[in-house]
Design an enzyme around this catalytic site. Sequence first.
Site, PDB file in Angstrom:
ATOM      1  N   ILE A 172     -51.175 -10.065  -3.844  1.00 26.85           N
ATOM      2  CA  ILE A 172     -52.154 -10.668  -4.741  1.00 26.85           C
ATOM      3  C   ILE A 172     -53.514 -10.767  -4.067  1.00 26.85           C
ATOM      4  O   ILE A 172     -54.553 -10.492  -4.679  1.00 26.85           O
ATOM      5  CB  ILE A 172     -51.676 -12.072  -5.182  1.00 26.85           C
TER       6      ILE A 172
ATOM      7  N   ARG B 221     -53.207  -4.482  10.291  1.00 30.42           N
ATOM      8  CA  ARG B 221     -52.983  -4.494   8.844  1.00 30.42           C
ATOM      9  C   ARG B 221     -54.276  -4.785   8.091  1.00 30.42           C
ATOM     10  O   ARG B 221     -54.509  -4.229   7.013  1.00 30.42           O
ATOM     11  CB  ARG B 221     -51.901  -5.516   8.481  1.00 30.42           C
TER      12      ARG B 221
ATOM     13  N   ASP C 154     -54.977 -17.203  10.862  1.00 29.71           N
ATOM     14  CA  ASP C 154     -53.555 -17.458  10.651  1.00 29.71           C
ATOM     15  C   ASP C 154     -53.429 -18.880  10.119  1.00 29.71           C
ATOM     16  O   ASP C 154     -53.617 -19.845  10.864  1.00 29.71           O
ATOM     17  CB  ASP C 154     -52.790 -17.295  11.962  1.00 29.71           C
TER      18      ASP C 154
ATOM     19  N   ASN D 210     -55.000 -18.122  -0.988  1.00 27.56           N
ATOM     20  CA  ASN D 210     -53.892 -17.295  -1.449  1.00 27.56           C
ATOM     21  C   ASN D 210     -52.744 -17.216  -0.441  1.00 27.56           C
ATOM     22  O   ASN D 210     -51.587 -17.115  -0.835  1.00 27.56           O
ATOM     23  CB  ASN D 210     -54.412 -15.882  -1.755  1.00 27.56           C
TER      24      ASN D 210
ATOM     25  N   SER E  19     -50.943 -21.439  -6.552  1.00 30.42           N
ATOM     26  CA  SER E  19     -49.785 -22.323  -6.473  1.00 30.42           C
ATOM     27  C   SER E  19     -48.556 -21.637  -7.061  1.00 30.42           C
ATOM     28  O   SER E  19     -48.432 -20.416  -6.999  1.00 30.42           O
ATOM     29  CB  SER E  19     -50.104 -23.640  -7.192  1.00 30.42           C
TER      30      SER E  19
END
Length: 245
Positions: free
Chosen positions: A18, A42, A68, A95, A150
């Site tokens: 997402i 990544r 992180d 997110n 959420s």
Amino acid sequence: MPNLQGRVAFVTGGNAGIGYHTVVFLAKAGAKVYFGARSASRAEAAVERMYRENPGLLHGQVNWLQVDMASMKSVLAGCDKFRASESKLNILIHNAAHEGREPSNMADSGVQITMQTNHLAVFAMTQELQPMLRTAAAEKDSDVRIVNVSSNAPSLTHSDEWRPDFSDPHGGDIRYPAGQADGFLAAMKRYSVSKMAMNLLTAELQARYDREGVPIMVISVCPGAVYFKPQVDTENVEEMMRQPT
């Protein structure tokens, strides 16, 4: 999507799923977008793919910062780097999330890693970036938003009468959300409690902005069922759906 030229956005967990597509949509609308990620390899691969698949993006429009959310030290360091690069923040999207496993894994904040990632890091980052959000909100025709991704998981794992215990910062559901049991259902309950905390934070922050007359919108959203390979676990999902809530 409105024209976001001149707007600055930050998305946590933006290198996949997402978060990745959120970054792309914001950038395609004209925003300058930063995203947080744990892995440099990544993150860099994600940026390369974004530019390759969206040739209309301008150089420097998408940027990543090493953040992180499972580490408070990393969250604060990431905020420092962001403040060094920008003076305002129009859109903050929380997110990144932890799925609730690893019940004995404690973060540097002293709480279990799920609550750290899904709630405490969200609170800390939002507070650290408050001045930048308020700077953007003071501009003419501002439309500043904090979006907390959420879940409807609490409605699946807990009854309407159940209440979390957030009264003791050294125990209860703050330090060990929903207990220390292992297994898939326990992980789902742990995840749910952390999302309850996020939703309560959302409501309280909006109420405070409203009392102060600060034009910032704070919302929690449930994206629904979204295919994301690391989350797919058919056997455990079927197990969860067999359990009464």
